[in-house]
Design an enzyme around this catalytic site. Structure first.
Site, PDB file in Angstrom:
ATOM      1  N   HIS A  73       0.745  -1.236  -0.009  1.00  0.00           N
ATOM      2  CA  HIS A  73       0.079   0.026   0.087  1.00  0.00           C
ATOM      3  C   HIS A  73       0.845   1.381   0.020  1.00  0.00           C
ATOM      4  O   HIS A  73       0.611   2.448  -0.705  1.00  0.00           O
ATOM      5  CB  HIS A  73      -0.978  -0.060   1.335  1.00  0.00           C
ATOM      6  CG  HIS A  73      -1.909  -1.033   1.336  1.00  0.00           C
ATOM      7  ND1 HIS A  73      -1.367  -1.983   2.599  1.00  0.00           N
ATOM      8  CD2 HIS A  73      -2.804  -1.361   1.022  1.00  0.00           C
ATOM      9  CE1 HIS A  73      -2.411  -2.971   2.233  1.00  0.00           C
ATOM     10  NE2 HIS A  73      -3.692  -2.747   1.251  1.00  0.00           N
ATOM     11  N   GLY A  80      -2.874  -2.119  -6.640  1.00  0.00           N
ATOM     12  CA  GLY A  80      -1.529  -3.089  -6.676  1.00  0.00           C
ATOM     13  C   GLY A  80      -1.738  -4.328  -7.452  1.00  0.00           C
ATOM     14  O   GLY A  80      -2.909  -4.784  -7.616  1.00  0.00           O
ATOM     15  N   LYS A  84      -0.847  -7.256  -7.025  1.00  0.00           N
ATOM     16  CA  LYS A  84      -1.087  -8.370  -6.303  1.00  0.00           C
ATOM     17  C   LYS A  84      -2.373  -8.737  -6.597  1.00  0.00           C
ATOM     18  O   LYS A  84      -2.726 -10.047  -6.888  1.00  0.00           O
ATOM     19  CB  LYS A  84      -0.873  -8.395  -4.877  1.00  0.00           C
ATOM     20  CG  LYS A  84      -1.170  -9.776  -4.363  1.00  0.00           C
ATOM     21  CD  LYS A  84      -0.477  -9.701  -2.977  1.00  0.00           C
ATOM     22  CE  LYS A  84      -1.108 -10.524  -2.087  1.00  0.00           C
ATOM     23  NZ  LYS A  84      -2.624 -10.072  -1.708  1.00  0.00           N
ATOM     24  N   ASP A  85      -3.447  -7.872  -6.706  1.00  0.00           N
ATOM     25  CA  ASP A  85      -4.926  -8.189  -7.050  1.00  0.00           C
ATOM     26  C   ASP A  85      -5.115  -7.870  -8.537  1.00  0.00           C
ATOM     27  O   ASP A  85      -5.744  -6.991  -9.031  1.00  0.00           O
ATOM     28  CB  ASP A  85      -5.700  -7.460  -6.351  1.00  0.00           C
ATOM     29  CG  ASP A  85      -5.626  -7.566  -4.537  1.00  0.00           C
ATOM     30  OD1 ASP A  85      -6.007  -8.869  -4.522  1.00  0.00           O
ATOM     31  OD2 ASP A  85      -5.434  -6.913  -3.869  1.00  0.00           O
ATOM     32  N   GLN A 143      -8.313  -7.656  -9.926  1.00  0.00           N
ATOM     33  CA  GLN A 143      -9.170  -6.533  -9.569  1.00  0.00           C
ATOM     34  C   GLN A 143      -8.635  -5.394 -10.471  1.00  0.00           C
ATOM     35  O   GLN A 143      -9.529  -4.829 -10.994  1.00  0.00           O
ATOM     36  CB  GLN A 143      -8.671  -6.199  -8.154  1.00  0.00           C
ATOM     37  CG  GLN A 143      -9.388  -4.834  -7.474  1.00  0.00           C
ATOM     38  CD  GLN A 143      -9.235  -4.649  -6.221  1.00  0.00           C
ATOM     39  OE1 GLN A 143      -9.831  -5.011  -5.260  1.00  0.00           O
ATOM     40  NE2 GLN A 143      -7.931  -4.007  -5.866  1.00  0.00           N
ATOM     41  N   LYS A 165       3.563  -9.343   0.082  1.00  0.00           N
ATOM     42  CA  LYS A 165       2.901  -8.654   1.217  1.00  0.00           C
ATOM     43  C   LYS A 165       1.310  -8.589   1.115  1.00  0.00           C
ATOM     44  O   LYS A 165       0.799  -8.475   0.061  1.00  0.00           O
ATOM     45  CB  LYS A 165       3.318  -7.115   1.221  1.00  0.00           C
ATOM     46  CG  LYS A 165       4.759  -7.043   1.511  1.00  0.00           C
ATOM     47  CD  LYS A 165       5.126  -6.901   2.697  1.00  0.00           C
ATOM     48  CE  LYS A 165       6.743  -6.344   2.762  1.00  0.00           C
ATOM     49  NZ  LYS A 165       7.251  -6.217   4.042  1.00  0.00           N
ATOM     50  N   ARG A 204      -3.608 -10.052   5.082  1.00  0.00           N
ATOM     51  CA  ARG A 204      -3.993 -11.414   5.484  1.00  0.00           C
ATOM     52  C   ARG A 204      -3.058 -12.237   6.107  1.00  0.00           C
ATOM     53  O   ARG A 204      -3.221 -13.439   6.756  1.00  0.00           O
ATOM     54  CB  ARG A 204      -4.732 -12.087   4.515  1.00  0.00           C
ATOM     55  CG  ARG A 204      -6.362 -11.659   4.033  1.00  0.00           C
ATOM     56  CD  ARG A 204      -6.755 -12.452   3.216  1.00  0.00           C
ATOM     57  NE  ARG A 204      -8.379 -12.101   2.897  1.00  0.00           N
ATOM     58  CZ  ARG A 204      -8.851 -10.993   2.113  1.00  0.00           C
ATOM     59  NH1 ARG A 204      -8.142 -10.750   0.979  1.00  0.00           N
ATOM     60  NH2 ARG A 204     -10.254 -10.901   1.937  1.00  0.00           N
TER      61      ARG A 204
END
Lengths: 290, 290
Positions: free
Chosen positions: B37, B147, B149-150, B153, B184, B187
């Site tokens: 983030h 990000g 990572k998603d 999304q 990172k 969760r």
């Protein structure tokens, strides 16, 4: 008046207005402008620094058996009319410009759509939600103006703006009528001479219902029956619906103790006409929604 | 740094920025901030005049059996971290502020959602579309940072912005990793000590697949099997999926001749972890999407 056809150009023009701190009023239309549209434009001109109007017959809001092809179009006349009432920008995109690819995003509404026109036009308001969202993002108006003749559409846009936090003020303005009471509509040109004569009874039928409310009638069924009876006697077209609902939530009412809509739709041979009265609990007409 | 909790206040602050002609970068988060983030916020700070970040654990994007309740939260620490990287406004609305009434408007996506996480999280991306649309309207950013990572999304937001003509530039930035390679994630705190050790193999498994591509392997099944085998050998959690798809369209590929995503999700006892590599046709990592 500027005529703009590309989204990029329209967005740039909006950015220029924003840099000049000009407040933008927006009037979306499907063209073939009549006095109802022009009233929206005039009011937008009064209340904002600049007025953007759009002309776009949105294929997404027409069903497969509806009148997309024969929806009347007259861009040249529209341009003159819009310019005369002070519209600053007329945005006229093509369908390819608005939908360069099949839409992946789908918008729908859970309530307010399974009644009135939504019932006989499945998917119609999904198409309205989508195109209005796109136009709002392209034009980024401070205020957006819609005619209350399409009162269900105003209720749908009201839900759209509230639910999704659009920073836009919705203004609904009253139906403009011909001398004999027929609601102005781009589709009126598709009536035969005989149908045109009968069509005046749509408004008179609704007024019958209004009069019942003003006389103290509280039973929705009796009011609806009063309107239906007038229409059946005077109009050869097929009645699609006569409904009396709360407004803007569009739910059934058991008595007239709130803002209501008394609405009807009639199928003629080449045109489906709609009309409504938006009434307060005393049966008085509401002339501005926002 | 201002902390704002009401939508009205946030909208007014945005209007003030717009009046000062400040370009707004926006970083939506669900809080419990980590280096991923913070990277988004730092990049947003570099590329814009002001940065607005939001913290909102969106109930609409969690399924009934998912971890909405136990999603980690630490507003105080988040505020310090955000302030330290130069965030100007932290927007922290409550669920009641964002959803004062049940939503009438429903947003959905026709493609890009029946694969990867969308398959095991039905309705998840509908909730993402809705909240992101609301946040975009409230904050009206020039650029929005997500990000990779998603990555699914990001592909979904990409469709949202394009289809609905949002005047917003999407920026996707690469996954930030722990020293041992674990992506990172907020969760990660829900892993047991043993699971945390195993979890490093998620990234190593994906790298196995990347290495196959770099060695010239063109057969998606063989690449997927390579990753799956590593995960099965090294990780006690249940593999949700290992997939190799075109990006951002997220469709099956028959060979590696375009931008692809190699992605996996693993269920541990109290956390479902995801990771992916976004690769060009040579198997090289793509580090910025926009």
């Amino acid at each position: 008046m500027k005529v703009i056809r590309s989204i990029d150009n329209m967005k740039q023009t909006v950015r220029d207005y924003q840099n000049e701190k000009k407040q933008i009023g927006f009037v979306p239309t499907m063209g073939f402008l009549h006095a109802g549209h022009l009233q929206l434009m005039k009011e937008a001109k009064k209340e904002n620094d600049v007025v953007v109007a759009s002309i776009f017959v949105n294929p997404l809001q027409f069903g497969p058996n509806e009148d997309f092809e024969k929806y009347p179009r007259d861009e040249q006349k529209d341009s003159l009319l819009a310019e005369n009432v002070g519209v600053d920008v007329l945005f006229i995109p093509t369908a390819d410009e608005m939908y360069p690819n099949p839409m992946l995003i789908q918008m729908a509404l859970k309530e307010r759509v399974d009644v009135l026109c939504g019932r006989s036009r499945p998917g119609h308001f999904d198409g309205v939600l989508t195109v209005v969202t796109k136009l709002f993002h392209i034009i980024h108006p401070d205020k957006a103006y819609f005619g209350l003749k399409d009162a269900q559409q105003v209720a749908v846009i009201d839900a759209l703006i509230r639910d999704l936090n659009f920073p836009i003020e919705l203004v609904g303005l009253p139906t403009i009528r011909e001398v004999d009471g027929l609601a102005k509509s781009s589709r009126n040109v598709n009536l035969t001479e005989q149908e045109r004569k009968e069509a005046t009874w749509i408004y008179q039928g609704l007024q019958t219902g209004q009069q019942l409310i003003r006389n103290g009638e509280q039973n929705p069924t009796k009011i609806i029956n009063g309107v239906t009876k007038t229409l059946e006697q005077k109009v050869s077209g097929k009645i699609d619906y006569v409904e009396l609902l709360s407004y803007p939530s569009l739910e059934p009412v058991t008595s007239i103790n709130q803002q209501v809509i008394l609405a009807t739709a009639v199928y003629f041979k080449q045109a489906r006409l709609i009309d409504n009265l938006l009434l307060d609990e005393n049966g008085k007409i509401i002339t501005r929604y926002n």
